[in-house]
Design an enzyme around this catalytic site. Sequence first.
Site, short mmCIF file in Angstrom:
data_model
loop_
_atom_site.label_atom_id
_atom_site.label_comp_id
_atom_site.label_asym_id
_atom_site.label_seq_id
_atom_site.Cartn_x
_atom_site.Cartn_y
_atom_site.Cartn_z
N LYS A 1 -5.92 -29.33 25.93
CA LYS A 1 -6.48 -29.20 27.28
C LYS A 1 -7.47 -28.04 27.37
O LYS A 1 -8.44 -28.08 28.12
CB LYS A 1 -5.37 -29.05 28.32
CG LYS A 1 -4.94 -30.36 28.93
CD LYS A 1 -4.02 -31.19 28.07
CE LYS A 1 -4.58 -32.40 27.43
NZ LYS A 1 -3.65 -33.13 26.58
N ILE B 1 -4.47 -39.45 21.78
CA ILE B 1 -5.05 -38.34 21.01
C ILE B 1 -6.48 -38.65 20.62
O ILE B 1 -7.38 -37.82 20.77
CB ILE B 1 -4.18 -38.04 19.76
CG1 ILE B 1 -2.84 -37.45 20.21
CG2 ILE B 1 -4.91 -37.09 18.80
CD1 ILE B 1 -1.91 -37.05 19.10
N HIS C 1 -7.92 -35.21 54.49
CA HIS C 1 -9.30 -35.68 54.27
C HIS C 1 -10.22 -34.47 54.11
O HIS C 1 -10.07 -33.50 54.83
CB HIS C 1 -9.76 -36.49 55.49
CG HIS C 1 -11.21 -36.90 55.40
ND1 HIS C 1 -11.63 -37.92 54.57
CD2 HIS C 1 -12.32 -36.40 56.00
CE1 HIS C 1 -12.94 -38.05 54.69
NE2 HIS C 1 -13.39 -37.12 55.54
P1 FAD Z 1 8.19 -30.62 19.87
O1 FAD Z 1 7.29 -30.06 20.89
O2 FAD Z 1 7.60 -31.37 18.74
O3 FAD Z 1 9.02 -29.38 19.33
C1 FAD Z 1 9.95 -29.51 18.30
C2 FAD Z 1 10.10 -28.17 17.62
O4 FAD Z 1 11.19 -28.26 16.72
C3 FAD Z 1 8.90 -27.76 16.78
O5 FAD Z 1 8.44 -26.49 17.18
C4 FAD Z 1 9.42 -27.73 15.35
O6 FAD Z 1 8.87 -26.66 14.59
C5 FAD Z 1 10.90 -27.51 15.57
N1 FAD Z 1 11.73 -28.05 14.48
C6 FAD Z 1 11.69 -29.29 13.95
N2 FAD Z 1 12.65 -29.42 13.02
C7 FAD Z 1 13.29 -28.23 12.96
C8 FAD Z 1 14.38 -27.75 12.19
N3 FAD Z 1 15.02 -28.53 11.31
N4 FAD Z 1 14.77 -26.47 12.38
C9 FAD Z 1 14.13 -25.67 13.29
N5 FAD Z 1 13.13 -26.07 14.05
C10 FAD Z 1 12.72 -27.34 13.89
N6 FAD Z 1 2.38 -34.54 26.00
C11 FAD Z 1 2.15 -34.46 27.34
O7 FAD Z 1 3.07 -34.71 28.12
N7 FAD Z 1 0.93 -34.08 27.82
C12 FAD Z 1 -0.11 -33.80 27.01
O8 FAD Z 1 -1.20 -33.48 27.49
C13 FAD Z 1 0.10 -33.90 25.61
N8 FAD Z 1 -0.91 -33.63 24.76
C14 FAD Z 1 -0.69 -33.69 23.42
C15 FAD Z 1 -1.75 -33.42 22.57
C16 FAD Z 1 -1.58 -33.47 21.20
C17 FAD Z 1 -2.73 -33.17 20.29
C18 FAD Z 1 -0.29 -33.78 20.67
C19 FAD Z 1 -0.06 -33.80 19.20
C20 FAD Z 1 0.77 -34.05 21.51
C21 FAD Z 1 0.58 -34.02 22.89
N9 FAD Z 1 1.60 -34.32 23.79
C22 FAD Z 1 1.38 -34.27 25.14
C23 FAD Z 1 2.96 -34.69 23.33
C24 FAD Z 1 3.92 -33.48 23.42
O9 FAD Z 1 3.39 -32.43 22.67
C25 FAD Z 1 5.30 -33.87 22.94
O10 FAD Z 1 5.76 -35.01 23.63
C26 FAD Z 1 6.29 -32.74 23.15
O11 FAD Z 1 5.86 -31.57 22.50
C27 FAD Z 1 7.67 -33.12 22.66
O12 FAD Z 1 8.55 -32.07 22.87
P2 FAD Z 1 9.85 -31.85 21.97
O13 FAD Z 1 10.51 -30.63 22.51
O14 FAD Z 1 10.62 -33.10 21.88
O15 FAD Z 1 9.30 -31.58 20.49
P1 NAD Z 2 -0.86 -43.59 20.36
O1 NAD Z 2 0.35 -44.38 20.08
O2 NAD Z 2 -1.18 -43.18 21.74
O3 NAD Z 2 -2.15 -44.37 19.81
C1 NAD Z 2 -2.26 -44.77 18.50
C2 NAD Z 2 -3.26 -45.91 18.43
O4 NAD Z 2 -3.57 -46.16 17.09
C3 NAD Z 2 -2.74 -47.21 19.03
O5 NAD Z 2 -3.67 -47.68 19.96
C4 NAD Z 2 -2.59 -48.12 17.82
O6 NAD Z 2 -2.82 -49.48 18.13
C5 NAD Z 2 -3.66 -47.57 16.90
N1 NAD Z 2 -3.44 -47.83 15.47
C6 NAD Z 2 -2.28 -47.79 14.78
N2 NAD Z 2 -2.52 -48.04 13.47
C7 NAD Z 2 -3.85 -48.22 13.33
C8 NAD Z 2 -4.72 -48.48 12.23
N3 NAD Z 2 -4.24 -48.59 11.00
N4 NAD Z 2 -6.04 -48.61 12.45
C9 NAD Z 2 -6.55 -48.49 13.71
N5 NAD Z 2 -5.77 -48.23 14.79
C10 NAD Z 2 -4.45 -48.08 14.60
O7 NAD Z 2 -0.74 -42.33 19.39
P2 NAD Z 2 -1.55 -40.96 19.36
O8 NAD Z 2 -2.81 -41.07 20.09
O9 NAD Z 2 -1.55 -40.55 17.93
O10 NAD Z 2 -0.59 -40.01 20.17
C11 NAD Z 2 0.75 -39.77 19.71
C12 NAD Z 2 1.66 -39.41 20.85
O11 NAD Z 2 1.32 -38.16 21.39
C13 NAD Z 2 1.58 -40.42 21.95
O12 NAD Z 2 2.81 -41.11 21.98
C14 NAD Z 2 1.42 -39.66 23.20
O13 NAD Z 2 2.47 -39.90 24.08
C15 NAD Z 2 1.44 -38.20 22.79
N6 NAD Z 2 0.27 -37.55 23.42
C16 NAD Z 2 0.21 -37.50 24.77
C17 NAD Z 2 -0.91 -36.96 25.38
C18 NAD Z 2 -0.98 -36.92 26.87
O14 NAD Z 2 0.04 -37.10 27.50
N7 NAD Z 2 -2.14 -36.67 27.45
C19 NAD Z 2 -1.96 -36.48 24.63
C20 NAD Z 2 -1.88 -36.58 23.26
C21 NAD Z 2 -0.74 -37.11 22.66
#
Ligand code: FAD
Ligand code: NAD
Length: 468
Positions: free
Chosen positions: A55, A186, A447
């Site tokens: 973000k 993503i 509004h």
């Molecule tokens: P995580 O945030 O993945 O945290 C798990 C933690 O556990 C990690 O820090 C890891 O190091 C630790 N861990 C794992 N295994 C072990 C172990 N064995 N011992 C100790 N520590 C361990 N979601 C949204 O809602 N809004 C968004 O805008 C959004 N944007 C995203 C953008 C990107 C690029 C990505 C990749 C994801 C985004 N997501 C977004 C998804 C969001 O980040 C995840 O859904 C969320 O972080 C999940 O939370 P969690 O606590 O389950 O796990």
């Molecule tokens: P995603 O599941 O949103 O999208 C993956 C896409 O890749 C799908 O449309 C799928 O059909 C396509 N795909 C799969 N295999 C393929 C291939 N071989 N060739 C071409 N296309 C293919 O997954 P993501 O974008 O990697 O995000 C992962 C997770 O992170 C999501 O579940 C999302 O909830 C979370 N996330 C959330 C936010 C947010 O809330 N704004 C932002 C980033 C990530």
Amino acid sequence: MADQTYDYDVLVIGAGPGGYVAAIRAAQLGLKTACAESRETLGGTCLNVGCIPSKAMLHASEYFEAAANGSMAKLGVEVTPKLNLDAMQGQRLDAVKQLTGGIEYLFKKNKVTWVKGLAKFQDAHTVDVGGQKVTAKNIVIATGSSVTPLPGVEVDNSKGVVVDSTGALELASVPKKMVVIGGGVIGLELGSVWRRLGSEVTVVEFLDQLLPGMDGEVRKEAAKLFKKQGMDLRLSTKVTGVTVKGKKATLTLEPSAGGASETLEADCVLVSIGRRPNTEGLGLEAIGLELNKRGQIETDHDFRTKVDGVWAIGDVIPGPMLAHKAEDEGIAVAENIAGQTGIVNHAVIPSVVYTMPEIAGVGLTEEQAKEAGHEVKVGKFPMLANSRAKTNHEPDGFVKVVADAKTDRVLGVWIIASVAGTMIAQAAQAMEFGATSEDIAYTCHAHPTHSEALKEAAMAVQGKPIHI
Ligand code: FAD
Ligand code: NAD
């Protein structure tokens, strides 16, 4: 009072939005709590390499584009932008540092002990954390998820040619040509960042539409808008291989249904085809906990796993991989451990794509509602007819309310609008209270606000909007 048999009442594994929230809530409820985290900083994927840094880059690049593409000039603000990518990256790192530091502060304030290291189960109440034995009456698995690899495609974030989301956040220069594999959240968010900063972006998506899981009309409209913004969308296409020579990548593409292959050159390839649960190395075999077919840990409604005293929440269990879903489950699991009633309504979890315009939804899509046997009534209202959006030169998108035709109960709300992520909160709250479309239509909305479009879409369910 802590049970003297164990070091802690609760040990949470993972300090992402699921884990750190669970730990804080457990401590607030008087439980002696520790949280094991192997990263250098708290906050998990979300704060370190996910929600927050993405973000930060989306927000900054949106300003850059508004200055570059004439949007600001339209408002009478004439500027010629100059990109300082180092400074842009600097403010991203600063946001991450401040927010992850904030969680450390909250841990201290709430007396949650951070046990640093990788956790591995020895038995259902004993975990090895980086060589240290920690015992707890209750253990919450909140290990989150990581990038799903694409077979035959090797990600190397350090080189910046074939990257995953973490690498795509950290690029040191703007790639001339970027190919995004996967037209999901993503791919579209990070693809938008680099397109705004000057990259030519091609999105290769396996399915015939972007954004699986979202409402069909929203998916079509999104594709139209991203194309208009200059993204090249290659739908119904799969990537079968990527080769790297120096600083260039060559991708081989094929129609998803099979057919002749072609190649595409790129300076940067972003692999974003989904994420998978983190369970490897956790020692689940030591406690006899099996995974489902998707590699997830199954729980009951209270977030209990099949193993007594072991609970699980967040990305590692079924459901949308979203930070706010993980957080709510974190609160609920802590309350359940403390003997209270922690509930998450999984039918009402909003999701937001933070592109411009934003894309948001909650509840059922029109397709899902029909599949579930509902007779549906749909109300739509275009942002073009919303006075505030029009005044702000943000005419793209619409609000769509899906209601049950018999009861008028709102089943789902889908929004494409500049501030859809903010607008969807109202829809989620209304649905949580079981609102009908009439309830939304007869609620007074300030509004001029974008939110009036939701009121009008609700009025449109009965065929009575004012402004179209
Ligand atoms: P995580 O945030 O993945 O945290 C798990 C933690 O556990 C990690 O820090 C890891 O190091 C630790 N861990 C794992 N295994 C072990 C172990 N064995 N011992 C100790 N520590 C361990 N979601 C949204 O809602 N809004 C968004 O805008 C959004 N944007 C995203 C953008 C990107 C690029 C990505 C990749 C994801 C985004 N997501 C977004 C998804 C969001 O980040 C995840 O859904 C969320 O972080 C999940 O939370 P969690 O606590 O389950 O796990
Ligand atoms: P995603 O599941 O949103 O999208 C993956 C896409 O890749 C799908 O449309 C799928 O059909 C396509 N795909 C799969 N295999 C393929 C291939 N071989 N060739 C071409 N296309 C293919 O997954 P993501 O974008 O990697 O995000 C992962 C997770 O992170 C999501 O579940 C999302 O909830 C979370 N996330 C959330 C936010 C947010 O809330 N704004 C932002 C980033 C990530």
